[in-house]
Design an enzyme around this catalytic site. Structure first.
Site, short mmCIF file in Angstrom:
data_model
loop_
_atom_site.label_atom_id
_atom_site.label_comp_id
_atom_site.label_asym_id
_atom_site.label_seq_id
_atom_site.Cartn_x
_atom_site.Cartn_y
_atom_site.Cartn_z
N CYS A 42 5.24 -14.00 4.94
CA CYS A 42 4.30 -12.89 4.76
C CYS A 42 3.76 -12.96 3.32
O CYS A 42 4.53 -12.85 2.36
CB CYS A 42 5.02 -11.56 5.01
SG CYS A 42 4.21 -10.13 4.26
N VAL A 96 6.32 -4.71 6.20
CA VAL A 96 6.88 -5.22 4.95
C VAL A 96 5.73 -5.54 4.00
O VAL A 96 4.60 -5.72 4.46
CB VAL A 96 7.73 -6.50 5.21
CG1 VAL A 96 9.02 -6.15 5.90
CG2 VAL A 96 6.95 -7.57 5.96
#
Lengths: 222, 222
Positions: B10, B50
């Site tokens: 990510c 997140v």
């Protein structure tokens, strides 16, 4: 005089318009259609996106977040981000919520499909996206109502960029008549308070040719 | 000890990892799969995304931009946003460029299609999206090269969050082997400089089960 390159139903442009007015800064609006990719606009912002704020001295600022952070750093009164790192983090969390999550799950599904697609000549709305937008907005209004049941404004005791970002997105969705206000009284009460602020009024006068808003759009007592 | 809830590929989580290390702050990594929607994670961040940073004292910060702004406000050395409003606006403009434009036009088309879709059980990559990602990354590497031909680091004289955001995205695309470094020597030279920073090294050790990176991924002299 500052110039703000904007689009009327762009929630990011609307955020900057409200923030400038809250800071009591004069500006003129320049409507820019980024998809026309005019060389003089790309020279201002190579990303080719609105909003872009051009100051008298030639300073160019691009993007709602960079512009609003700059305004809050350079014009202290009223503060729109908060006084301490913790409160600023909460304001920024909620700005992100609306700019990323609400934008993807609601604004693009409703305003994007119903208005922007036609403006760009990309055909009619995708009915699956519109249905998803209708379902998603209820989850967001629930969360907004929960926040406002626990706080005076979205991020705490003070009106902030979180309220501005949220109202900027919701006002675009409200223009296409897709906010089920009646089912969410806390959210509606908060929006009525934002709507009555002088900084917000000019947005209620925006009109797209061929797409009038519903009657309640500009009504402060909706 | 702080805890950072993250996902290895990510780019937003990677930005926070690099920023924490640049600020010389200790943290432990907690891998979180947001799509599992664990109640204890949703209690930390109702957006269900997140990165989330939890401090020892229980302070919870959600989202790469709120976290990085908070770190820069509370740990002054080294500054990652710059010393004056103008330079901070330029850093934030470029962070936005990578987080919004590069993410939509490249990261989601390549890493999203090739890795995330499979991880989520959403089938194989859409070949049109992958082709678009290959075409788009060249435009971005051109722009990055142009910046680095005119400045020492992306936003000016100093290493900043702009370099961190750009390298976070490019490192994810590099993990799937899709950055045509050889055609963009200025961009490659800049990335080699970022790669050699101690703050960046831990990212080069990340491995996804069943999806090893190409040999050059962790090579400082690629």
């Amino acid at each position: 005089m500052r110039s703000l390159y904007h689009l009327p139903l762009c929630p990011f442009s609307r955020r900057v318009r409200i923030a400038l007015a809250e800071k009591r800064l004069d500006f003129e609006l320049v409507e820019e259609r980024p998809w026309e990719r005019k060389p003089e606009f790309l020279a201002l912002n190579p990303a080719g996106e609105v909003p872009v704020l051009v100051h008298d001295d030639g300073t160019v600022l691009s993007g709602a977040t960079p512009i609003c952070e700059y305004l809050d750093e350079t014009v202290l009164d009223p503060p729109l981000l908060g006084h301490c790192p913790d409160s600023r983090a909460e304001v920024r969390r909620l700005v992100d919520w609306f700019d990323v999550k609400f934008n993807r799950e609601v604004t693009l599904c409703l305003v994007g499909e119903k208005v922007m697609k036609r403006m760009l000549g990309n055909g009619g709305p995708d009915s699956r996206a519109v249905r998803a937008g209708f379902a998603n907005i209820r989850i967001h209004l629930d969360y907004l109502g929960w926040l406002i049941d626990h706080r005076r404004w979205l991020a705490g005791d003070h009106f902030s960029l979180a309220d501005i970002a949220a109202a900027a997105h919701l006002s675009c969705v409200d223009y296409v008549g897709d906010v089920p206000w009646e089912d969410y009284p806390s959210a509606k009460d908060w929006y009525a308070r934002v709507k009555s602020r002088p900084s917000f009024r000019p947005l209620l006068a925006d009109r797209l040719v061929g797409s009038p808003p519903p009657a309640h759009y500009a009504d402060l007592d909706f």
